[in-house]
Design a protein around this motif. Structure first.
Motif, PDB file in Angstrom:
ATOM      1  N   UNK A  23       0.913  -1.116   0.076  1.00 45.74           N
ATOM      2  CA  UNK A  23       0.392   0.024  -0.360  1.00 45.74           C
ATOM      3  C   UNK A  23       1.246   1.023  -0.027  1.00 45.74           C
ATOM      4  N   UNK A  24       0.513   2.781  -0.921  1.00 46.61           N
ATOM      5  CA  UNK A  24       1.138   3.637  -0.686  1.00 46.61           C
ATOM      6  C   UNK A  24       0.986   3.786   0.955  1.00 46.61           C
ATOM      7  N   UNK A  25       2.475   4.864   1.097  1.00 44.48           N
ATOM      8  CA  UNK A  25       2.405   5.664   2.390  1.00 44.48           C
ATOM      9  C   UNK A  25       3.270   4.727   3.412  1.00 44.48           C
ATOM     10  N   UNK A  26       3.835   3.470   2.960  1.00 43.87           N
ATOM     11  CA  UNK A  26       4.246   2.219   3.869  1.00 43.87           C
ATOM     12  C   UNK A  26       5.188   2.463   3.899  1.00 43.87           C
ATOM     13  N   UNK A  27       6.231   2.017   5.173  1.00 41.82           N
ATOM     14  CA  UNK A  27       7.650   2.104   5.244  1.00 41.82           C
ATOM     15  C   UNK A  27       8.260   1.501   5.532  1.00 41.82           C
ATOM     16  N   UNK A  28       8.962   0.293   5.295  1.00 36.62           N
ATOM     17  CA  UNK A  28       9.314  -1.328   5.143  1.00 36.62           C
ATOM     18  C   UNK A  28      10.299  -1.513   5.881  1.00 36.62           C
ATOM     19  N   UNK A  29      10.562  -1.571   7.002  1.00 28.84           N
ATOM     20  CA  UNK A  29      12.457  -2.669   7.919  1.00 28.84           C
ATOM     21  C   UNK A  29      12.531  -3.252   7.438  1.00 28.84           C
ATOM     22  N   UNK A  30      13.669  -3.252   6.934  1.00 29.00           N
ATOM     23  CA  UNK A  30      13.822  -4.789   6.208  1.00 29.00           C
ATOM     24  C   UNK A  30      15.535  -4.906   7.255  1.00 29.00           C
ATOM     25  N   UNK A  31      15.357  -6.143   7.678  1.00 29.60           N
ATOM     26  CA  UNK A  31      16.613  -5.663   8.218  1.00 29.60           C
ATOM     27  C   UNK A  31      17.879  -6.754   7.071  1.00 29.60           C
ATOM     28  N   UNK A  32      18.883  -6.475   8.232  1.00 30.62           N
ATOM     29  CA  UNK A  32      20.060  -6.392   7.145  1.00 30.62           C
ATOM     30  C   UNK A  32      21.251  -6.291   7.993  1.00 30.62           C
ATOM     31  N   UNK A  33      21.452  -7.232   7.795  1.00 29.12           N
ATOM     32  CA  UNK A  33      23.068  -8.103   8.881  1.00 29.12           C
ATOM     33  C   UNK A  33      23.615  -9.041   8.805  1.00 29.12           C
ATOM     34  N   UNK A  34      23.807  -9.780   7.917  1.00 30.62           N
ATOM     35  CA  UNK A  34      24.727 -10.235   7.304  1.00 30.62           C
ATOM     36  C   UNK A  34      25.708 -10.589   6.010  1.00 30.62           C
ATOM     37  N   UNK A  35      24.618  -9.717   5.299  1.00 29.25           N
ATOM     38  CA  UNK A  35      25.500  -9.382   4.133  1.00 29.25           C
ATOM     39  C   UNK A  35      26.151  -7.773   3.906  1.00 29.25           C
ATOM     40  N   UNK A  36      27.767  -8.371   3.121  1.00 29.28           N
ATOM     41  CA  UNK A  36      28.472  -7.149   3.361  1.00 29.28           C
ATOM     42  C   UNK A  36      28.393  -6.430   1.959  1.00 29.28           C
ATOM     43  N   UNK A  37      27.709  -5.187   2.443  1.00 32.28           N
ATOM     44  CA  UNK A  37      26.892  -3.932   1.168  1.00 32.28           C
ATOM     45  C   UNK A  37      28.358  -3.754   0.254  1.00 32.28           C
ATOM     46  N   UNK A  38      29.713  -3.695   0.398  1.00 30.58           N
ATOM     47  CA  UNK A  38      30.217  -3.509  -0.137  1.00 30.58           C
ATOM     48  C   UNK A  38      31.294  -4.046  -0.608  1.00 30.58           C
ATOM     49  N   UNK A  39      30.955  -5.789  -0.685  1.00 30.13           N
ATOM     50  CA  UNK A  39      31.595  -6.832  -1.651  1.00 30.13           C
ATOM     51  C   UNK A  39      30.326  -6.977  -2.457  1.00 30.13           C
TER      52      UNK A  39
END
Length: 210
Positions: free
Chosen positions: A41-57
């Protein structure tokens, strides 16, 4: 505005309970529920768990790319070394809630983002603004004159020229009739060859070798 907290399991997450205690309209869902439901739905903020993947790599994951196309997204439970905050801003993420933050800071982050504002450290936004101003100054200079050698491919040179003109990945993809994923792959190659960490450093590199 509504907050959706994504989790791996059905048990109530502390972020969900904290948001609810502050009167935030919050719902908890598993990743499978929201990634395969097809509608957000519109006007939704999704909080996404990000704890294991290295974005830099590994760069932005397909799941995050999908969600960012659908709605506003922030990261939570994030280890500080896994994500470069400036990259997160450029990717379109509304903010990052780190694993080691205290409950009062987490509440501040949630309330800020639920009001439609970005939540990043002041130093991050200050450095980012400085880089953007520097990029604008570089763009006002003479057109790029890239080296005539085998370091960069013709396609990579075209992409650098478009970056210098201020084009984002989607615009570059449309201009060159390639996918946004291919643009990202080319940019990763360009950054590696030029040892630039971001677009501003890439333009500085071009300016130096002119």
């Amino acid at each position: 505005m509504k907050l959706i907290v994504l989790t791996e399991q059905d048990a109530q997450h502390s972020l969900t309970l904290l948001a609810r205690s502050a009167g935030i309209d919050v719902e908890q869902k598993t990743k499978l529920d929201i990634l395969y439901s097809g509608t957000i739905k519109a006007r939704t903020l999704v909080a996404y768990p990000y704890s294991t993947i290295d974005w830099n790599k590994h760069g932005l994951s397909p799941e995050l790319e999908y969600l960012l196309q659908k709605t506003s997204v922030c990261l939570f439970q994030t280890e500080r070394l896994l994500v470069n905050a400036q990259q997160a801003v450029f990717a379109g993420l509304r903010g990052i809630i780190y694993r080691d933050e205290q409950p009062n800071r987490i509440l501040t982050a949630l309330k800020t983002m639920m009001q439609g504002e970005l939540y990043y450290a002041r130093t991050v936004m200050s450095e980012l603004l400085d880089e953007l101003l520097q990029q604008k100054r570089l763009e006002k200079k003479a057109p790029l004159c890239l080296p005539d050698n085998n370091l960069l491919t013709k396609q990579e040179k075209r992409i650098i020229q478009l970056v210098a003109e201020g084009a984002r990945n989607k615009e570059i993809a449309e201009n060159l009739a390639i996918s946004a994923h291919t643009v990202k792959a080319h940019l990763a190659s360009v950054f590696r060859k030029t040892q630039a960490r971001n677009r501003v450093e890439l333009l500085r590199w071009c300016n130096v070798i002119k």
